[in-house]
Scaffold this motif. Structure first.
Motif, PDB file in Angstrom:
ATOM      1  N   ASP A  68       0.867  -1.178   0.000  1.00 28.43           N
ATOM      2  CA  ASP A  68       0.000   0.000   0.000  1.00 28.43           C
ATOM      3  C   ASP A  68       0.907   1.231   0.000  1.00 28.43           C
ATOM      4  OD1 ASP A  68      -1.655   2.172   0.738  1.00 28.43           O
ATOM      5  OD2 ASP A  68      -3.003   0.853   1.842  1.00 28.43           O
ATOM      6  N   LEU A  69       0.686   2.139  -0.923  1.00 28.25           N
ATOM      7  CA  LEU A  69       1.561   3.295  -1.086  1.00 28.25           C
ATOM      8  C   LEU A  69       1.042   4.559  -0.405  1.00 28.25           C
ATOM      9  CD1 LEU A  69       2.507   2.815  -4.849  1.00 28.25           C
ATOM     10  CD2 LEU A  69       3.782   2.099  -2.823  1.00 28.25           C
ATOM     11  N   THR A  70      -0.060   4.469   0.306  1.00 25.21           N
ATOM     12  CA  THR A  70      -0.673   5.653   0.897  1.00 25.21           C
ATOM     13  C   THR A  70       0.287   6.416   1.804  1.00 25.21           C
ATOM     14  OG1 THR A  70      -2.805   4.537   0.825  1.00 25.21           O
ATOM     15  CG2 THR A  70      -2.658   6.517   2.191  1.00 25.21           C
ATOM     16  N   TYR A  71       0.972   5.712   2.689  1.00 22.10           N
ATOM     17  CA  TYR A  71       1.876   6.359   3.649  1.00 22.10           C
ATOM     18  C   TYR A  71       3.343   6.040   3.368  1.00 22.10           C
ATOM     19  CZ  TYR A  71      -2.363   7.196   6.333  1.00 22.10           C
ATOM     20  OH  TYR A  71      -3.614   7.597   6.732  1.00 22.10           O
ATOM     21  N   GLU A  72       3.646   5.627   2.179  1.00 26.12           N
ATOM     22  CA  GLU A  72       4.999   5.180   1.842  1.00 26.12           C
ATOM     23  C   GLU A  72       6.051   6.279   2.035  1.00 26.12           C
ATOM     24  OE1 GLU A  72       7.328   1.887   0.756  1.00 26.12           O
ATOM     25  OE2 GLU A  72       5.198   2.020   1.208  1.00 26.12           O
ATOM     26  N   MET A  73       5.706   7.499   1.713  1.00 23.80           N
ATOM     27  CA  MET A  73       6.699   8.574   1.760  1.00 23.80           C
ATOM     28  C   MET A  73       7.021   9.035   3.174  1.00 23.80           C
ATOM     29  SD  MET A  73       7.490   8.664  -1.321  1.00 23.80           S
ATOM     30  CE  MET A  73       8.558  10.065  -1.429  1.00 23.80           C
ATOM     31  N   SER A  74       6.161   8.775   4.137  1.00 28.31           N
ATOM     32  CA  SER A  74       6.433   9.206   5.514  1.00 28.31           C
ATOM     33  C   SER A  74       6.919   8.068   6.404  1.00 28.31           C
ATOM     34  CB  SER A  74       5.187   9.855   6.114  1.00 28.31           C
ATOM     35  OG  SER A  74       4.130   8.926   6.187  1.00 28.31           O
ATOM     36  N   GLN A  75       7.153   6.901   5.832  1.00 26.64           N
ATOM     37  CA  GLN A  75       7.663   5.791   6.622  1.00 26.64           C
ATOM     38  C   GLN A  75       9.109   6.078   7.040  1.00 26.64           C
ATOM     39  OE1 GLN A  75       5.942   3.077   7.675  1.00 26.64           O
ATOM     40  NE2 GLN A  75       4.195   4.092   6.748  1.00 26.64           N
ATOM     41  N   PRO A  76       9.442   5.908   8.311  1.00 28.91           N
ATOM     42  CA  PRO A  76      10.793   6.238   8.772  1.00 28.91           C
ATOM     43  C   PRO A  76      11.896   5.437   8.073  1.00 28.91           C
ATOM     44  CG  PRO A  76       9.381   5.579  10.612  1.00 28.91           C
ATOM     45  CD  PRO A  76       8.580   5.432   9.370  1.00 28.91           C
ATOM     46  N   THR A  77      11.624   4.200   7.715  1.00 31.30           N
ATOM     47  CA  THR A  77      12.658   3.370   7.082  1.00 31.30           C
ATOM     48  C   THR A  77      12.602   3.414   5.566  1.00 31.30           C
ATOM     49  OG1 THR A  77      11.207   1.443   7.181  1.00 31.30           O
ATOM     50  CG2 THR A  77      12.727   1.778   9.024  1.00 31.30           C
ATOM     51  N   LYS A  78      11.692   4.189   5.020  1.00 28.86           N
ATOM     52  CA  LYS A  78      11.547   4.224   3.563  1.00 28.86           C
ATOM     53  C   LYS A  78      11.660   5.659   3.086  1.00 28.86           C
ATOM     54  CE  LYS A  78       9.116  -0.097   3.386  1.00 28.86           C
ATOM     55  NZ  LYS A  78       7.956  -0.823   3.006  1.00 28.86           N
ATOM     56  N   GLY A  79      10.592   6.251   2.624  1.00 29.62           N
ATOM     57  CA  GLY A  79      10.608   7.643   2.216  1.00 29.62           C
ATOM     58  C   GLY A  79      11.115   7.857   0.799  1.00 29.62           C
ATOM     59  N   ARG A  80      11.542   9.082   0.537  1.00 31.69           N
ATOM     60  CA  ARG A  80      11.908   9.530  -0.807  1.00 31.69           C
ATOM     61  C   ARG A  80      13.055   8.713  -1.408  1.00 31.69           C
ATOM     62  NH1 ARG A  80      11.319  13.918  -4.081  1.00 31.69           N
ATOM     63  NH2 ARG A  80      13.122  14.436  -5.362  1.00 31.69           N
ATOM     64  N   THR A  81      14.134   8.535  -0.669  1.00 31.83           N
ATOM     65  CA  THR A  81      15.301   7.833  -1.197  1.00 31.83           C
ATOM     66  C   THR A  81      14.958   6.391  -1.560  1.00 31.83           C
ATOM     67  OG1 THR A  81      16.708   9.226   0.181  1.00 31.83           O
ATOM     68  CG2 THR A  81      17.706   7.236  -0.723  1.00 31.83           C
ATOM     69  N   TYR A  82      14.237   5.731  -0.686  1.00 33.06           N
ATOM     70  CA  TYR A  82      13.818   4.350  -0.927  1.00 33.06           C
ATOM     71  C   TYR A  82      12.922   4.264  -2.164  1.00 33.06           C
ATOM     72  CZ  TYR A  82      11.843  -0.276   0.038  1.00 33.06           C
ATOM     73  OH  TYR A  82      11.444  -1.588  -0.054  1.00 33.06           O
ATOM     74  N   ALA A  83      11.958   5.182  -2.270  1.00 31.72           N
ATOM     75  CA  ALA A  83      11.028   5.177  -3.400  1.00 31.72           C
ATOM     76  C   ALA A  83      11.767   5.420  -4.720  1.00 31.72           C
ATOM     77  CB  ALA A  83       9.942   6.224  -3.191  1.00 31.72           C
ATOM     78  N   ILE A  84      12.726   6.327  -4.717  1.00 31.36           N
ATOM     79  CA  ILE A  84      13.500   6.589  -5.930  1.00 31.36           C
ATOM     80  C   ILE A  84      14.271   5.349  -6.343  1.00 31.36           C
ATOM     81  CG2 ILE A  84      15.466   7.890  -6.854  1.00 31.36           C
ATOM     82  CD1 ILE A  84      14.422  10.312  -5.237  1.00 31.36           C
ATOM     83  N   ALA A  85      14.872   4.666  -5.383  1.00 35.78           N
ATOM     84  CA  ALA A  85      15.634   3.450  -5.687  1.00 35.78           C
ATOM     85  C   ALA A  85      14.734   2.378  -6.303  1.00 35.78           C
ATOM     86  CB  ALA A  85      16.300   2.923  -4.423  1.00 35.78           C
ATOM     87  N   ILE A  86      13.552   2.199  -5.752  1.00 38.55           N
ATOM     88  CA  ILE A  86      12.624   1.191  -6.280  1.00 38.55           C
ATOM     89  C   ILE A  86      12.143   1.586  -7.668  1.00 38.55           C
ATOM     90  CG2 ILE A  86      10.392   0.039  -5.918  1.00 38.55           C
ATOM     91  CD1 ILE A  86      12.590  -0.756  -3.914  1.00 38.55           C
ATOM     92  N   LEU A  87      11.809   2.864  -7.853  1.00 41.94           N
ATOM     93  CA  LEU A  87      11.300   3.319  -9.151  1.00 41.94           C
ATOM     94  C   LEU A  87      12.361   3.233 -10.252  1.00 41.94           C
ATOM     95  CD1 LEU A  87       9.181   6.414  -8.074  1.00 41.94           C
ATOM     96  CD2 LEU A  87       8.330   4.270  -9.040  1.00 41.94           C
ATOM     97  N   THR A  88      13.601   3.431  -9.903  1.00 40.94           N
ATOM     98  CA  THR A  88      14.642   3.433 -10.937  1.00 40.94           C
ATOM     99  C   THR A  88      15.206   2.048 -11.227  1.00 40.94           C
ATOM    100  OG1 THR A  88      16.310   4.017  -9.280  1.00 40.94           O
ATOM    101  CG2 THR A  88      15.322   5.816 -10.539  1.00 40.94           C
TER     102      THR A  88
END
Length: 124
Positions: A68-88
Motif C-alpha cells: 500500500d503506497l498511501t503512507y509510503e513517503m512518511s515511513q521512517p525506514t523508507k521515504g523519498r530515497t527508498y522510493a526513488i531506488a525502487i522506481l529506478t
C-alpha cells in the motif's frame, strides 16, 4: 394512504436531500487541505498509465501484489530515497519501467501528495 407509501416518501425525500447536499457542498475539501501541483498531477497520470493500481493500493483501494503506497513517503525506514531506488531499479516483482528522471520526480511528487492528504484527513 398506508404506512408503506408514507415511509417510502419520507425515505426518498431524505435520500434526495442528502444527495443534493453531498454532491454540492459536502465533498469540498477544506481550503487548507493539501493541493496537487502540476508535477503531482503528472505523476498521477503516469501512475494511471503504468497501471500501478493493479498491484498497489492507495487509500485502501487497488491490488495486493505490492505494498500500500498511501503512507509510503512518511515511513521512517523508507521515504523519498527508498522510493526513488525502487522506481529506478525495480525490486522483486516490481518491474523496472526505465523511467526518465522527470517521470520519477513526478511519481515521487504524486506519492508525497497522497501521503500528505491521507495524513491531513486522518488528523481532522
Amino acid at each position: 394512504m398506508g404506512i408503506k407509501p408514507l415511509v417510502f416518501i419520507l425515505l426518498f425525500t431524505a435520500y434526495s436531500g442528502y444527495s443534493i447536499f453531498t454532491y454540492t457542498f459536502g465533498t469540498k475539501a477544506p481550503s487548507h487541505a493539501p493541493h496537487a501541483d502540476a508535477l503531482a498531477t503528472k505523476g498521477k497520470l503516469l501512475f494511471q498509465q503504468k497501471n500501478c493500481i493493479a498491484c498497489h493500493q492507495i487509500y485502501g483501494l487497488g491490488g495486493y501484489l505490492g505494498p500500500d503506497l498511501t503512507y509510503e513517503m512518511s515511513q521512517p525506514t523508507k521515504g523519498r530515497t527508498y522510493a526513488i531506488a525502487i522506481l529506478t531499479a525495480g525490486l522483486n516483482k516490481m518491474p523496472n519501467y526505465h523511467l526518465k528522471q522527470d517521470e520519477t520526480d513526478a511519481l515521487i511528487a504524486y506519492l508525497t501528495y497522497i501521503d500528505n492528504t491521507a495524513r491531513f484527513f486522518n488528523n481532522n
